[in-house]
Design an enzyme around this catalytic site. Structure first.
Site, PDB file in Angstrom:
ATOM      1  CG  ASN A  11      61.089  45.547   7.569  1.00 12.42           C
ATOM      2  OD1 ASN A  11      60.261  44.857   8.147  1.00 12.42           O
ATOM      3  ND2 ASN A  11      60.890  46.060   6.352  1.00 12.42           N
ATOM      4  CE  LYS A  13      62.097  43.647   3.816  1.00 13.11           C
ATOM      5  NZ  LYS A  13      62.575  43.714   2.443  1.00 13.11           N
ATOM      6  CG  HIS A  97      59.099  48.628   3.012  1.00 10.68           C
ATOM      7  ND1 HIS A  97      59.086  47.756   1.949  1.00 10.68           N
ATOM      8  CD2 HIS A  97      60.317  48.520   3.593  1.00 10.68           C
ATOM      9  CE1 HIS A  97      60.263  47.129   1.908  1.00 10.68           C
ATOM     10  NE2 HIS A  97      61.020  47.576   2.890  1.00 10.68           N
ATOM     11  CD  GLU A  99      59.375  44.251   0.830  1.00 11.96           C
ATOM     12  OE1 GLU A  99      58.963  44.042   1.980  1.00 11.96           O
ATOM     13  OE2 GLU A  99      60.567  44.068   0.498  1.00 11.96           O
ATOM     14  CD  GLU A 169      64.197  50.508   2.790  1.00 11.34           C
ATOM     15  OE1 GLU A 169      64.980  49.802   3.427  1.00 11.34           O
ATOM     16  OE2 GLU A 169      62.998  50.218   2.625  1.00 11.34           O
ATOM     17  N   GLY A 175      66.517  43.395  -1.152  1.00  7.55           N
ATOM     18  CA  GLY A 175      66.422  41.939  -1.225  1.00  7.55           C
ATOM     19  C   GLY A 175      67.092  41.346  -2.448  1.00  7.55           C
ATOM     20  CB  SER A 215      71.438  44.530  -0.489  1.00  7.65           C
ATOM     21  OG  SER A 215      70.389  43.885  -1.198  1.00  7.65           O
TER      22      SER A 215
HETATM   23  P1  PGA Z   1      67.059  44.055   2.443  1.00 16.74           P
HETATM   24  O1  PGA Z   1      65.680  44.844   2.785  1.00 16.74           O
HETATM   25  O2  PGA Z   1      68.045  44.490   3.490  1.00 16.74           O
HETATM   26  O3  PGA Z   1      66.690  42.599   2.561  1.00 16.74           O
HETATM   27  O4  PGA Z   1      67.448  44.457   1.089  1.00 16.74           O
HETATM   28  C1  PGA Z   1      65.696  46.186   3.131  1.00 16.74           C
HETATM   29  C2  PGA Z   1      64.300  46.693   3.377  1.00 16.74           C
HETATM   30  O5  PGA Z   1      63.376  46.301   2.662  1.00 16.74           O
HETATM   31  O6  PGA Z   1      64.081  47.515   4.281  1.00 16.74           O
END
Ligand code: PGA
Length: 252
Positions: A11, A13, A97, A99, A169, A175, A215
């Protein structure tokens, strides 16, 4: 052993210009060519969906949008429709997601509508769930996951579940560089699979792919992928670096 085909999804983003995206896609396409026993997917920003799909037209890499609307067209400023995704070369959409849930306040009802929209137009729905740190520390992880799964997948038919991928997740691991341990991830995945068996049929729960996200990096992917209920990864940061993502694709 199970017969679920691993899925390694990146992803991107809100990252990449047109040039960055095409270059990164080409590099990832190259290293995916040898990955015959697993699926690879990229979710670039909308602005480069068709360019990335074009770069990867002869590859085995699937393309997804990072969200999707439930309507085919209309007055929905800022949204992308399922048919826009397919016409750009996409075959999947990430939905729910954290976010989107946290920063843009998308609620369970909107997320459920998006899931139905994706499925109605033939997209694979990569449906994300996960608890916050506060919820985990308050011993509410399973309760939160159950609520998100029941609300997000409400009304989805047994048949359409074939087109659903679940991504677990934990919000506190996204992140942050803080990965769930393989035990924590496996525990959550097993819980999700058991719940899916109750909500649908056991055969469906056995075949739905459940990805871990938060992560995922080259140095933890092998351990995570060795867990019996972890069928793939949804990768953010490490999917923006071709070398790291290629290592993740080639987990052993
Ligand atoms: P990350 O993001 O690998 O940077 O932690 C994962 C995600 O949001 O799908």
């Amino acid at each position: 052993m199970n017969n679920r085909r691993p899925l390694l999804a990146g992803n991107w983003k809100m990252h990449t210009t047109v040039m960055d995206a095409c270059q990164l896609a080409a590099e990832i396409g190259k290293c995916s060519a040898a990955a015959k026993d697993r699926d690879v997917l990229l979710a670039p920003p909308y602005t480069v969906l068709s360019e990335v799909a074009h770069v990867l037209r002869d590859s085995n890499v699937l393309i997804a949008s990072q969200n999707v609307c439930w309507e085919k067209q209309g007055a929905f400023t800022g949204e992308i429709s399922p048919t826009m995704v397919t016409s750009a070369g996409g075959s999947a959409a990430i939905i729910g997601h954290s976010e989107r849930r946290q920063i843009f306040h998308e609620d369970a009802e909107i997320i459920n509508m998006r899931v139905h929209g994706a499925l109605k137009f033939g997209l694979i729905a990569i449906f994300c769930v996960g608890e916050t740190l506060e919820e985990r520390e308050g011993d509410k992880t399973f309760e939160v996951l159950e609520g998100q799964l029941k609300e997000g997948l409400a009304g989805v038919s047994q048949e359409n579940m074939e087109k659903v991928v679940v991504a677990y997740e934990p919000v506190w691991a996204i992140g942050t560089g803080k990965t769930a341990t393989k035990e924590q991830a496996q525990e959550a995945h097993a819980f999700i699979r058991k719940l899916l068996a109750e909500m649908f049929e056991k055969s469906i729960a056995d075949s739905v792919r459940i990805l871990y996200g938060g992560s995922v990096k080259p140095d933890n992917v092998d351990d995570l992928m060795a867990q019996p209920d972890i069928d793939g990864a949804l990768v953010g940061g490490a999917a923006l670096d071709a070398e790291s993502f290629c290592r993740i694709i080639n987990f052993s």
